[in-house]
Scaffold this motif. Structure first.
Motif, PDB file in Angstrom:
ATOM      1  N   TRP A   2      -5.824  -9.979   0.960  1.00 43.87           N
ATOM      2  CA  TRP A   2      -4.495 -10.333   0.458  1.00 43.87           C
ATOM      3  C   TRP A   2      -3.496 -10.532   1.593  1.00 43.87           C
ATOM      4  O   TRP A   2      -2.675 -11.462   1.551  1.00 43.87           O
ATOM      5  CB  TRP A   2      -3.991  -9.256  -0.496  1.00 43.87           C
ATOM      6  N   ASN A   3      -3.543  -9.680   2.597  1.00 42.03           N
ATOM      7  CA  ASN A   3      -2.627  -9.835   3.728  1.00 42.03           C
ATOM      8  C   ASN A   3      -2.853 -11.162   4.443  1.00 42.03           C
ATOM      9  O   ASN A   3      -1.899 -11.864   4.806  1.00 42.03           O
ATOM     10  CB  ASN A   3      -2.804  -8.675   4.708  1.00 42.03           C
ATOM     11  N   ALA A   4      -4.124 -11.507   4.660  1.00 49.04           N
ATOM     12  CA  ALA A   4      -4.447 -12.775   5.312  1.00 49.04           C
ATOM     13  C   ALA A   4      -4.046 -13.956   4.433  1.00 49.04           C
ATOM     14  O   ALA A   4      -3.553 -14.981   4.919  1.00 49.04           O
ATOM     15  CB  ALA A   4      -5.942 -12.831   5.629  1.00 49.04           C
ATOM     16  N   ASN A   5      -4.240 -13.812   3.112  1.00 51.97           N
ATOM     17  CA  ASN A   5      -3.898 -14.885   2.194  1.00 51.97           C
ATOM     18  C   ASN A   5      -2.391 -15.124   2.152  1.00 51.97           C
ATOM     19  O   ASN A   5      -1.934 -16.277   2.157  1.00 51.97           O
ATOM     20  CB  ASN A   5      -4.409 -14.538   0.792  1.00 51.97           C
ATOM     21  N   MET A   6      -1.596 -14.068   2.114  1.00 55.91           N
ATOM     22  CA  MET A   6      -0.147 -14.224   2.100  1.00 55.91           C
ATOM     23  C   MET A   6       0.350 -14.886   3.381  1.00 55.91           C
ATOM     24  O   MET A   6       1.224 -15.757   3.347  1.00 55.91           O
ATOM     25  CB  MET A   6       0.527 -12.857   1.925  1.00 55.91           C
ATOM     26  N   THR A   7      -0.234 -14.488   4.510  1.00 50.67           N
ATOM     27  CA  THR A   7       0.169 -15.077   5.792  1.00 50.67           C
ATOM     28  C   THR A   7      -0.201 -16.549   5.841  1.00 50.67           C
ATOM     29  O   THR A   7       0.610 -17.403   6.220  1.00 50.67           O
ATOM     30  CB  THR A   7      -0.510 -14.327   6.951  1.00 50.67           C
ATOM     31  N   LEU A   8      -1.437 -16.868   5.465  1.00 48.33           N
ATOM     32  CA  LEU A   8      -1.905 -18.257   5.505  1.00 48.33           C
ATOM     33  C   LEU A   8      -1.097 -19.136   4.552  1.00 48.33           C
ATOM     34  O   LEU A   8      -0.717 -20.262   4.909  1.00 48.33           O
ATOM     35  CB  LEU A   8      -3.389 -18.311   5.138  1.00 48.33           C
ATOM     36  N   LEU A  53      -3.951   0.922   2.177  1.00 46.08           N
ATOM     37  CA  LEU A  53      -3.272   1.265   3.423  1.00 46.08           C
ATOM     38  C   LEU A  53      -4.177   0.999   4.623  1.00 46.08           C
ATOM     39  O   LEU A  53      -3.735   0.447   5.638  1.00 46.08           O
ATOM     40  CB  LEU A  53      -2.845   2.735   3.391  1.00 46.08           C
ATOM     41  N   ILE A  54      -5.452   1.362   4.505  1.00 52.02           N
ATOM     42  CA  ILE A  54      -6.405   1.103   5.583  1.00 52.02           C
ATOM     43  C   ILE A  54      -6.537  -0.396   5.839  1.00 52.02           C
ATOM     44  O   ILE A  54      -6.537  -0.855   6.983  1.00 52.02           O
ATOM     45  CB  ILE A  54      -7.774   1.723   5.246  1.00 52.02           C
ATOM     46  N   GLY A  55      -6.642  -1.174   4.759  1.00 52.24           N
ATOM     47  CA  GLY A  55      -6.745  -2.622   4.906  1.00 52.24           C
ATOM     48  C   GLY A  55      -5.523  -3.237   5.557  1.00 52.24           C
ATOM     49  O   GLY A  55      -5.636  -4.169   6.357  1.00 52.24           O
ATOM     50  N   SER A  56      -4.341  -2.719   5.250  1.00 57.80           N
ATOM     51  CA  SER A  56      -3.112  -3.237   5.851  1.00 57.80           C
ATOM     52  C   SER A  56      -3.059  -2.952   7.345  1.00 57.80           C
ATOM     53  O   SER A  56      -2.624  -3.803   8.139  1.00 57.80           O
ATOM     54  CB  SER A  56      -1.891  -2.622   5.159  1.00 57.80           C
ATOM     55  N   LEU A  99     -13.521   1.392  -0.039  1.00 59.94           N
ATOM     56  CA  LEU A  99     -13.895   0.227   0.774  1.00 59.94           C
ATOM     57  C   LEU A  99     -13.491  -1.063   0.074  1.00 59.94           C
ATOM     58  O   LEU A  99     -12.958  -1.986   0.715  1.00 59.94           O
ATOM     59  CB  LEU A  99     -15.397   0.245   1.035  1.00 59.94           C
ATOM     60  N   PHE A 100     -13.741  -1.143  -1.227  1.00 57.17           N
ATOM     61  CA  PHE A 100     -13.335  -2.327  -1.997  1.00 57.17           C
ATOM     62  C   PHE A 100     -11.825  -2.556  -1.888  1.00 57.17           C
ATOM     63  O   PHE A 100     -11.365  -3.675  -1.630  1.00 57.17           O
ATOM     64  CB  PHE A 100     -13.741  -2.156  -3.463  1.00 57.17           C
ATOM     65  N   SER A 101     -11.047  -1.515  -2.086  1.00 56.56           N
ATOM     66  CA  SER A 101      -9.592  -1.643  -2.045  1.00 56.56           C
ATOM     67  C   SER A 101      -9.106  -2.038  -0.655  1.00 56.56           C
ATOM     68  O   SER A 101      -8.196  -2.872  -0.520  1.00 56.56           O
ATOM     69  CB  SER A 101      -8.936  -0.327  -2.472  1.00 56.56           C
ATOM     70  N   GLY A 102      -9.703  -1.454   0.380  1.00 58.67           N
ATOM     71  CA  GLY A 102      -9.297  -1.783   1.741  1.00 58.67           C
ATOM     72  C   GLY A 102      -9.581  -3.223   2.094  1.00 58.67           C
ATOM     73  O   GLY A 102      -8.744  -3.925   2.685  1.00 58.67           O
ATOM     74  N   SER A 141       0.830  -1.211   0.000  1.00 54.78           N
ATOM     75  CA  SER A 141       0.000   0.000   0.000  1.00 54.78           C
ATOM     76  C   SER A 141       0.859   1.254   0.000  1.00 54.78           C
ATOM     77  O   SER A 141       0.525   2.243  -0.663  1.00 54.78           O
ATOM     78  CB  SER A 141      -0.908   0.002   1.235  1.00 54.78           C
ATOM     79  N   VAL A 142       1.966   1.216   0.750  1.00 53.34           N
ATOM     80  CA  VAL A 142       2.886   2.357   0.755  1.00 53.34           C
ATOM     81  C   VAL A 142       3.449   2.575  -0.654  1.00 53.34           C
ATOM     82  O   VAL A 142       3.595   3.714  -1.118  1.00 53.34           O
ATOM     83  CB  VAL A 142       4.028   2.131   1.757  1.00 53.34           C
ATOM     84  N   GLY A 143       3.737   1.471  -1.353  1.00 55.05           N
ATOM     85  CA  GLY A 143       4.215   1.579  -2.725  1.00 55.05           C
ATOM     86  C   GLY A 143       3.179   2.204  -3.647  1.00 55.05           C
ATOM     87  O   GLY A 143       3.521   2.995  -4.535  1.00 55.05           O
ATOM     88  N   MET A 144       1.909   1.865  -3.430  1.00 58.52           N
ATOM     89  CA  MET A 144       0.843   2.458  -4.237  1.00 58.52           C
ATOM     90  C   MET A 144       0.744   3.954  -4.002  1.00 58.52           C
ATOM     91  O   MET A 144       0.585   4.743  -4.943  1.00 58.52           O
ATOM     92  CB  MET A 144      -0.484   1.774  -3.913  1.00 58.52           C
TER      93      MET A 144
END
Length: 613
Positions: free
Chosen positions: A491-497, A429-432, A482-485, A246-249
């Motif tokens: 995505w964060n949960a998917n990468m961790t899992l 960023l909000i989602g992260s 809201l969609f992006s967040g 998100s920071v990169g975006m």
């Protein structure tokens, strides 16, 4: 009590002083509440040496009442600091004993890994700004979005497929840190060279190489983040690394608005500036990021594994007892124990290739191991996990693959040139932030399902607004953000899992493989997006449906949530999860001249020790 004194063929060792008795090496995959009875004539490496580490073992010699033979009793200590600690336990101990000030150096590791992720994000999201630039449209695309635009958008994704597969397969031989640095270097060089592209073909070629670098970075980045963190905080740290996307975006949005917007400079200068985070990351990784102790220990590099583990503890200001080589060896198989993973028929025995012959080259050996790692993803133990994650990645990639075209959607309805990507960056960023706070609390699977369902509803509402005669700006901004967040949270949960479900032996292979599957689907989605760009409402409805279907794949993933759980290291069901509840000895006959292991058999003592299971 467990008696150890059998040959590899299960025949009993003779009770006399013959020099021909078997040479055995005893390893335990868990700190055991057990004593082992070992005949004194049998040489037991680590256990039977007179200078054995007394912090781990208690040795008592006595005479057998029946035969009169000298017998040595070996007891494994299990109390206080004498208990052999796993890597997970050691990291938990170090983190729990540290304070906020001590953790600053430790956080630098994840900042460095995060900047690598930021560089990947900058490279991929920059395409959306390029395609909205008039000079780029005329000089490179020639206003052909359906073909040339789709090719430019998908070339990096195609490279990510190749890079993810290659890096994932060979990283388990090369190492996490070296693979990460190689991907960063390739990414930076290809990005800078792409700024001088005279045509769409040359640009697409360099974008392809950028994608190969990104594919290598993503698998090694996530694996390192998971393997260097304590179990109770793994979701936090992996999300922090992922959150730098998100920071990169935001960085890309700011650079695009300043360079191509306010300053009116060429898109070529914009591309060069987007390479800065990747170049900076190379320096930081070299300076502060250690290699994965789990990877090193699994490959028999115990001294290096201990050094990296204690380096992590020192970053946290740990003042307690340092991790020792003996402790690491108690939890990991011995290097060279090829074939010791074989268990029940059909169960993950493909992962370990046969031992290399003396004339076999290192490259051939790496290729054999890479092929074995890929085939292991579909063995009995991992098949359901791999297939379920592949489906999840496919629908998540396709459902959220609007990045390169989101600006064009807003431009199509007359709402601005760069507003789509800017809103996406804010939402990400909000989602992260939400993922970092709540992922360890609510778990991975429920977070993925919940966020995908809500993000599907949000983008469907955006489609309804776009399809109307009027396009009210505030509701559209809110629904897009809201969609992006929510997509970012998924995505964060998917990468961790994904990082947690694959064991260390094939973690990078698994990550690269499922990610490659998703990116192939995303390439297809780019051409769908290009064909539907003139009908943005339909494009958004398609994305909504894909996300809704993808949420159901969590029902197919029949595995426990890995939140706050120790990572698995070995593929085989017979080898243990570090910190798990198996009690196995691995008995390895040693060559009497070289001292190297020749063959491995296992004795499961769980039935004799019910307190362990």
């Amino acid at each position: 009590m467990v008696e150890i004194g059998r040959n590899a063929d299960n025949s009993e060792t003779e009770r006399h002083g013959s020099s021909d008795v078997s040479l055995l090496e005893v390893r335990t995959h868990k700190p055991l509440h057990v004593s082992g009875k070992v005949e004194s004539q049998t040489t037991i490496d680590t256990v039977m040496d007179d200078d054995v580490n007394s912090d781990l073992f208690v040795i008592d010699d006595e005479e057998d009442d029946d035969t009169g033979a000298s017998v040595r009793n070996v007891s494994f200590r299990t109390s206080g600091e004498c208990k052999p600690r796993s890597l997970d336990e050691f990291f938990e101990e170090a983190y729990a004993s540290s304070n906020v000030r001590d953790r600053m150096k430790y956080w630098l590791v994840y900042v460095a890994l995060g900047i690598g992720n930021m560089g990947d994000s900058t490279e991929l999201t920059s395409v959306g700004y390029l395609m909205a630039n008039e000079d780029f449209q005329e000089s490179i695309l020639h206003d052909d979005f359906a073909t040339d635009g789709s090719v430019v958008a998908s070339c990096a994704l195609a490279g990510m497929v190749i890079g993810g597969l290659m890096a994932g397969a060979f990283e388990d031989s090369l190492g996490r840190k070296r693979t990460l640095l190689g991907g960063l270097l390739l990414n930076a060089i290809s990005c800078v060279l792409s700024a001088f592209s005279p045509s769409v073909a040359v640009l697409s070629l360099f974008r392809f190489f950028v994608g190969i670098g990104i594919g290598a970075i993503l698998s090694s980045n996530t694996a390192l983040a998971a393997e260097l963190s304590p179990p109770s905080k793994r979701g936090l740290f992996v999300t922090v690394v992922s959150g730098f996307w998100s920071v990169g975006m935001l960085f890309t949005a700011a650079v695009a608005n300043v360079v191509m917007g306010s300053m009116g400079l060429s898109w070529r200068i914009f591309i060069v500036v987007t390479a800065v985070p990747t170049i900076f990351c190379i320096v930081m990784v070299l300076l502060v990021v250690p290699d994965s102790p789990r990877f090193l220990a699994l490959h028999g590099q115990f001294n290096e594994a201990v050094r990296c583990s204690n380096q992590v503890a020192e970053m946290l200001g740990h003042q307690g007892t340092k991790l020792s080589v003996d402790e690491v060896q108690c939890h990991f198989p011995l290097r060279g124990m090829r074939g010791s993973n074989k268990t029940e028929k059909g169960e993950c025995d493909a992962v370990e290739s046969s031992a290399s012959s003396p004339v076999e080259t290192e490259r051939t050996s790496s290729c054999r191991e890479a092929a074995g790692n890929i085939s292991a993803l579909y063995c009995k133990t991992l098949r359901n996990t791999t297939l379920s994650l592949q489906l999840l990645w496919i629908f998540l990639e396709m459902g959220t693959g609007l990045g390169s075209f989101i600006n064009l959607v807003f431009e199509e309805i007359g709402k601005g040139e760069y507003i789509g990507s800017s809103l996406a960056a804010i939402g990400n960023l909000i989602g992260s932030v939400l993922g970092a706070v709540y992922l360890d609390k609510f778990g991975r699977k429920s977070t993925i399902s919940f966020s995908m369902i809500l993000s599907s509803m949000a983008i469907a509402y955006s489609a309804w607004i776009v399809n109307g005669d009027e396009h009210p700006m505030l509701p559209l901004i809110l629904s897009t953000t809201l969609f992006s967040g929510l997509a970012s949270l998924a995505w964060n949960a998917n990468m961790t899992l994904s990082a947690e479900l694959f064991p260390t032996k094939v973690r990078s292979t698994g990550l690269g493989y499922v990610a490659a599957t998703g990116r192939i689907a995303c390439i297809v989605q780019q051409f769908i997006n290009g064909a539907l760009i003139d009908r943005p409402a339909i494009l958004l409805v398609v994305a909504s449906g894909l996300l809704l279907v993808g949420a159901s794949t969590m029902l197919c993933l029949r595995t426990n949530d890995m939140a706050r759980q120790p990572l698995s290291d070995a593929v085989s069901g017979r080898e243990t999860k570090v910190g798990g509840n198996r009690g196995d000895f691995t008995m390895v006959p040693l060559d009497k001249e070289s001292g190297e292991p020749k063959h491995a058999t296992q004795v499961d003592i769980s039935e004799e020790l019910p307190s362990l299971v």
